[in-house]
Motif scaffolding. Structure first.
Motif, PDB file in Angstrom:
ATOM      1  N   UNK A 104       0.831  -1.202   0.000  1.00  0.00           N
ATOM      2  CA  UNK A 104       0.000   0.000   0.000  1.00  0.00           C
ATOM      3  C   UNK A 104       0.868   1.254   0.000  1.00  0.00           C
ATOM      4  N   UNK A 105       1.925   1.273   0.818  1.00  0.00           N
ATOM      5  CA  UNK A 105       2.809   2.431   0.862  1.00  0.00           C
ATOM      6  C   UNK A 105       3.548   2.638  -0.457  1.00  0.00           C
ATOM      7  N   UNK A 106       3.995   1.538  -1.054  1.00  0.00           N
ATOM      8  CA  UNK A 106       4.682   1.652  -2.348  1.00  0.00           C
ATOM      9  C   UNK A 106       3.731   2.224  -3.396  1.00  0.00           C
ATOM     10  N   UNK A 107       2.487   1.775  -3.370  1.00  0.00           N
ATOM     11  CA  UNK A 107       1.498   2.276  -4.324  1.00  0.00           C
ATOM     12  C   UNK A 107       1.286   3.784  -4.119  1.00  0.00           C
ATOM     13  N   UNK A 108       1.184   4.206  -2.873  1.00  0.00           N
ATOM     14  CA  UNK A 108       0.988   5.630  -2.579  1.00  0.00           C
ATOM     15  C   UNK A 108       2.208   6.442  -3.016  1.00  0.00           C
ATOM     16  N   UNK A 109       3.415   5.933  -2.736  1.00  0.00           N
ATOM     17  CA  UNK A 109       4.632   6.642  -3.137  1.00  0.00           C
ATOM     18  C   UNK A 109       4.724   6.744  -4.653  1.00  0.00           C
ATOM     19  N   UNK A 110       4.324   5.689  -5.364  1.00  0.00           N
ATOM     20  CA  UNK A 110       4.352   5.730  -6.829  1.00  0.00           C
ATOM     21  C   UNK A 110       3.365   6.765  -7.361  1.00  0.00           C
ATOM     22  N   UNK A 111       2.196   6.864  -6.749  1.00  0.00           N
ATOM     23  CA  UNK A 111       1.229   7.885  -7.170  1.00  0.00           C
ATOM     24  C   UNK A 111       1.774   9.282  -6.930  1.00  0.00           C
ATOM     25  N   UNK A 112       2.400   9.486  -5.775  1.00  0.00           N
ATOM     26  CA  UNK A 112       2.976  10.793  -5.481  1.00  0.00           C
ATOM     27  C   UNK A 112       4.090  11.140  -6.465  1.00  0.00           C
ATOM     28  N   UNK A 113       4.951  10.177  -6.762  1.00  0.00           N
ATOM     29  CA  UNK A 113       6.036  10.410  -7.710  1.00  0.00           C
ATOM     30  C   UNK A 113       5.488  10.707  -9.102  1.00  0.00           C
ATOM     31  N   UNK A 114       4.450   9.983  -9.506  1.00  0.00           N
ATOM     32  CA  UNK A 114       3.860  10.215 -10.819  1.00  0.00           C
ATOM     33  C   UNK A 114       3.241  11.615 -10.883  1.00  0.00           C
ATOM     34  N   UNK A 115       2.553  12.024  -9.823  1.00  0.00           N
ATOM     35  CA  UNK A 115       1.974  13.364  -9.786  1.00  0.00           C
ATOM     36  C   UNK A 115       3.049  14.439  -9.841  1.00  0.00           C
ATOM     37  N   UNK A 116       4.143  14.217  -9.120  1.00  0.00           N
ATOM     38  CA  UNK A 116       5.241  15.176  -9.150  1.00  0.00           C
ATOM     39  C   UNK A 116       5.839  15.263 -10.547  1.00  0.00           C
ATOM     40  N   UNK A 117       6.046  14.111 -11.195  1.00  0.00           N
ATOM     41  CA  UNK A 117       6.632  14.090 -12.531  1.00  0.00           C
ATOM     42  C   UNK A 117       5.716  14.768 -13.547  1.00  0.00           C
ATOM     43  N   UNK A 118       4.421  14.499 -13.473  1.00  0.00           N
ATOM     44  CA  UNK A 118       3.483  15.139 -14.401  1.00  0.00           C
ATOM     45  C   UNK A 118       3.456  16.651 -14.187  1.00  0.00           C
ATOM     46  N   UNK A 119       3.463  17.091 -12.935  1.00  0.00           N
ATOM     47  CA  UNK A 119       3.490  18.524 -12.650  1.00  0.00           C
ATOM     48  C   UNK A 119       4.747  19.185 -13.167  1.00  0.00           C
ATOM     49  N   UNK A 120       5.881  18.489 -13.048  1.00  0.00           N
ATOM     50  CA  UNK A 120       7.143  19.031 -13.534  1.00  0.00           C
ATOM     51  C   UNK A 120       7.108  19.173 -15.053  1.00  0.00           C
ATOM     52  N   UNK A 121       6.572  18.164 -15.734  1.00  0.00           N
ATOM     53  CA  UNK A 121       6.490  18.220 -17.199  1.00  0.00           C
ATOM     54  C   UNK A 121       5.591  19.361 -17.637  1.00  0.00           C
ATOM     55  N   UNK A 122       4.469  19.545 -16.963  1.00  0.00           N
ATOM     56  CA  UNK A 122       3.560  20.648 -17.302  1.00  0.00           C
ATOM     57  C   UNK A 122       4.256  21.988 -17.103  1.00  0.00           C
ATOM     58  N   UNK A 123       5.006  22.131 -16.037  1.00  0.00           N
ATOM     59  CA  UNK A 123       5.706  23.388 -15.771  1.00  0.00           C
ATOM     60  C   UNK A 123       6.759  23.667 -16.848  1.00  0.00           C
ATOM     61  N   UNK A 124       7.490  22.640 -17.265  1.00  0.00           N
ATOM     62  CA  UNK A 124       8.509  22.824 -18.304  1.00  0.00           C
ATOM     63  C   UNK A 124       7.854  23.223 -19.619  1.00  0.00           C
ATOM     64  N   UNK A 125       6.764  22.554 -19.985  1.00  0.00           N
ATOM     65  CA  UNK A 125       6.073  22.893 -21.231  1.00  0.00           C
ATOM     66  C   UNK A 125       5.510  24.310 -21.190  1.00  0.00           C
ATOM     67  N   UNK A 126       4.972  24.716 -20.043  1.00  0.00           N
ATOM     68  CA  UNK A 126       4.439  26.081 -19.918  1.00  0.00           C
ATOM     69  C   UNK A 126       5.554  27.110 -20.049  1.00  0.00           C
ATOM     70  N   UNK A 127       6.708  26.823 -19.465  1.00  0.00           N
ATOM     71  CA  UNK A 127       7.837  27.742 -19.556  1.00  0.00           C
ATOM     72  C   UNK A 127       8.306  27.883 -21.006  1.00  0.00           C
ATOM     73  N   UNK A 128       8.387  26.755 -21.727  1.00  0.00           N
ATOM     74  CA  UNK A 128       8.799  26.814 -23.136  1.00  0.00           C
ATOM     75  C   UNK A 128       7.774  27.569 -23.973  1.00  0.00           C
ATOM     76  N   UNK A 129       6.498  27.336 -23.704  1.00  0.00           N
ATOM     77  CA  UNK A 129       5.458  28.044 -24.441  1.00  0.00           C
ATOM     78  C   UNK A 129       5.543  29.548 -24.205  1.00  0.00           C
ATOM     79  N   UNK A 130       5.806  29.931 -22.966  1.00  0.00           N
ATOM     80  CA  UNK A 130       5.925  31.353 -22.647  1.00  0.00           C
ATOM     81  C   UNK A 130       7.122  31.967 -23.364  1.00  0.00           C
TER      82      UNK A 130
END
Length: 92
Positions: free
Chosen positions: A39-65
């Motif tokens: 259960x903890x590994x599953x939660x950590x993987x979800x958190x890591x995936x959310x962090x990675x997706x947020x980072x990708x969105x931020x990079x794309x927004x910066x490039x677009x700007x």
């Protein structure tokens, strides 16, 4: 990016090591322990995936700007210089 991977690897390794230390100290706990670990590994993987997706969105927004800023400056320079905006005409 390498620092992010390194930090994630260290966090996962420390988590596994601490769980193995607890298992070795208190003896076999049973299937409840492994259910909790899963259960903890599953939660950590979800958190890591959310962090990675947020980072990708931020990079794309910066490039677009940056692209928008470059386009605005380019258009402003063309208007000031009187250069034609028609891309089919080339300056030789």
């Amino acid at each position: 990016m390498r620092a992010c991977y390194l930090a994630a690897l260290i966090a996962i390794t420390m988590s596994i090591a601490s769980h193995m230390f607890v298992l070795g100290t208190f003896g076999p706990i049973g299937p409840e322990f492994f259910t909790g670990v899963r259960l903890r590994v599953r939660v950590y993987c979800r958190l890591a995936r959310g962090f990675l997706h947020g980072w990708i969105v931020a990079v794309l927004a910066r490039h677009e700007q940056r692209i928008e800023t470059f386009a605005e400056r380019s258009l402003a320079n063309n208007e000031l210089n009187g250069a034609p905006h028609d891309p089919s005409r080339r300056v030789r």
